[in-house]
Motif scaffolding. Structure first.
Motif: not given
Length: 490
Positions: A60-61, A64-65, A68, A220, A222-223
């Protein structure tokens, strides 16, 4: 985008894979199982969950893209574990792992039920399997059994944490010695023999099915999208087959992780318990496989690194390669945790024989590498019997990283070894493919294909010939030491 997570013995491995089946991210988090008594091997299931959560935090860090756009998560995991949960879904004791031999007496007792049941289960009962372990717990830890409300396998505890659902897949359950392998359902006869109430067991699904949805708060964190599906997933061996594209008769591989397996896919259940071959359900409907299961793969190499005071396995391999002049004058048995195929001997232990004052660290490590290669020769002979030997097999798992070791193994076996891209992450890649199938519903034959080939390791004919007398000596050493195993195995 799809995530594959493999809950192994020494590490949890993560792959983030895009729609073209290309790797976007590849990370792992270590695990540290313990051996509290001789023949015991355990881990706290919460350690698996913490490693999974930490790894997803990193993805997730750093991605990110990509996170998602994730549509599904696939799970793979070490097979045969016994995870007992209470009414609050908290482990009542540490999980008993695949390389635990405490239930040897129970396995021997279950074997007396006859060869028909062994054929139905795909193999004769062994202490590695979940069913005999549960029977041991009933007799030795009755208070733990009284508190137990659920019996899960390793990856399925992680699924419970991710989704709140108690589900397993047929390929992982196949290794519990509780499944009618041909019918692909729980066996009432085996459950009764092992003293297991059917109400303790999770829902049983085929590996590519959608088993659950990720909890919203975790999505949420972990995006991830709110509707991420969790595939039923697979045991690590079957997941490795999915990752390698080994789903048709004749397709096969060697998996060299902490343990090792030699795998051949099939379209029917063909049990051969008398040869200690495992015949289990594969991770696709109407697919099965036959396997030589070795409890000691790359694990003895890691142990040798610890024994010699250097934890850097890659450096040790480089040292052995630099000093390699042919077969070692030492002989090493790799049986740290006993052995399944071809011995079914939970008391067997490791040994290095022939050391002198001039023996070096490189000598010892080379002997261990060769001992593992010789045990693979034993496994292949048991698996093949009188049938034609394959000309090539894929090589997957962490041991696939070393081309030098692959050359030794190829030469001992006298067959070509094919290394694919991300061969060392085979089960995690297979889990990602199952994640994809769980949401796209594609024809598996279009998705589960061999990955791009990295290289092919050919056997050295001269080294193969030189290994033959060493292989016979290796086999003779095991037979010679069988009478002393009870005295040294605790």
């Amino acid at each position: 985008m799809y995530i594959g997570i493999d809950i192994g013995t020494s590490a949890v491995k993560f792959l983030l894979v895009d729609e073209a089946q290309a790797l976007v991210a590849n990370i792992e988090r270590p695990l540290h199982p313990v051996q509290p008594k001789p023949q015991w091997s355990e881990d706290d299931p919460e350690n698996w969950w913490q490693a999974v959560a930490d790894g997803l935090d990193v993805l997730a860090r750093d991605h990110r893209n990509a996170m998602s756009g994730v549509r599904a998560i696939g799970l793979s995991g070490q097979m045969h574990a016994a995870v007992l949960l209470d009414e609050a879904d908290i482990p009542v004791r540490p999980a008993i792992l695949w390389n635990d031999g405490r239930s040897a007496g129970e396995a021997a007792e279950l074997a007396q039920l006859g060869t028909d049941l062994q054929s139905t289960m795909g193999v004769l009962p062994m202490p590695s399997f979940t069913g005999p372990k549960f029977l041991w717990l009933k007799r030795n830890e009755p208070d733990a059994i009284k508190r137990t409300r659920s019996l899960l396998l390793a990856k399925d505890f992680v699924r419970l944490k991710l989704s709140g659902e108690k589900v397993t897949d047929i390929s992982d359950a196949a290794g519990a010695w509780l499944i009618d392998e041909e019918k692909r359902q729980w066996s009432g006869v085996a459950l009764e023999a092992c003293g297991i109430d059917r109400a303790l067991l999770p829902t049983l699904m085929e590996s590519p099915e959608a088993s659950a949805t990720l909890k919203r708060d975790l999505a949420a964190r972990w995006g991830l999208p709110a509707n991420v599906v969790i595939a039923a997933g697979a045991g690590d061996v079957a997941a490795g087959g999915i990752g390698a594209g080994a789903i048709n008769p004749g397709d096969g591989f060697i998996s060299l992780g902490t343990s090792a397996q030699i795998f051949l896919a099939d379209t029917a259940h063909h049990p051969d318990p008398g040869r200690l071959v495992h015949a289990f359900c594969h991770a696709l409907p109407d697919r099965w496989y036959r396997m030589a299961a070795l409890l000691n793969g790359a694990g003895p190499l890691s142990a040798a690194a610890r024994w010699t005071g250097d934890g850097d396995v890659a450096a040790l391999l480089a040292e052995v390669e630099a000093n390699f002049r042919g077969p070692s004058y030492l002989l090493a048995l790799p049986y740290l945790f006993g052995e399944r195929t071809p011995h079914n001997d939970p008391l067997a232990r490791a040994a290095i024989v022939g050391m002198t004052h001039s023996t070096t660290r490189a000598d010892m490590v080379q002997a261990v590498l060769e001992g593992i290669a010789f045990s693979l020769c034993d496994g292949l002979d048991a698996l093949i019997g009188n049938k034609p030997r394959p000309e090539s097999l894929a090589l997957i798992g962490g041991g696939a990283r070393s081309p030098f070791w692959a050359k030794l193994i190829a030469s001992a076996l006298d067959l070509r070894l094919v290394r694919y891209e991300a061969s060392d992450r085979g089960p995690a890649f297979g889990a990602a493919r199952l994640a994809r199938l769980s949401v796209t519903k594609e024809d598996a034959r279009d998705v589960v294909v061999p990955p791009p080939v990295r290289d092919v390791i050919a056997p050295d004919p001269l080294l193969h010939e030189a290994y033959q007398p060493r292989l016979q000596a290796f086999r003779g050493l095991y037979k010679a030491l069988v009478p002393i195993w009870p005295a040294v195995a605790g």
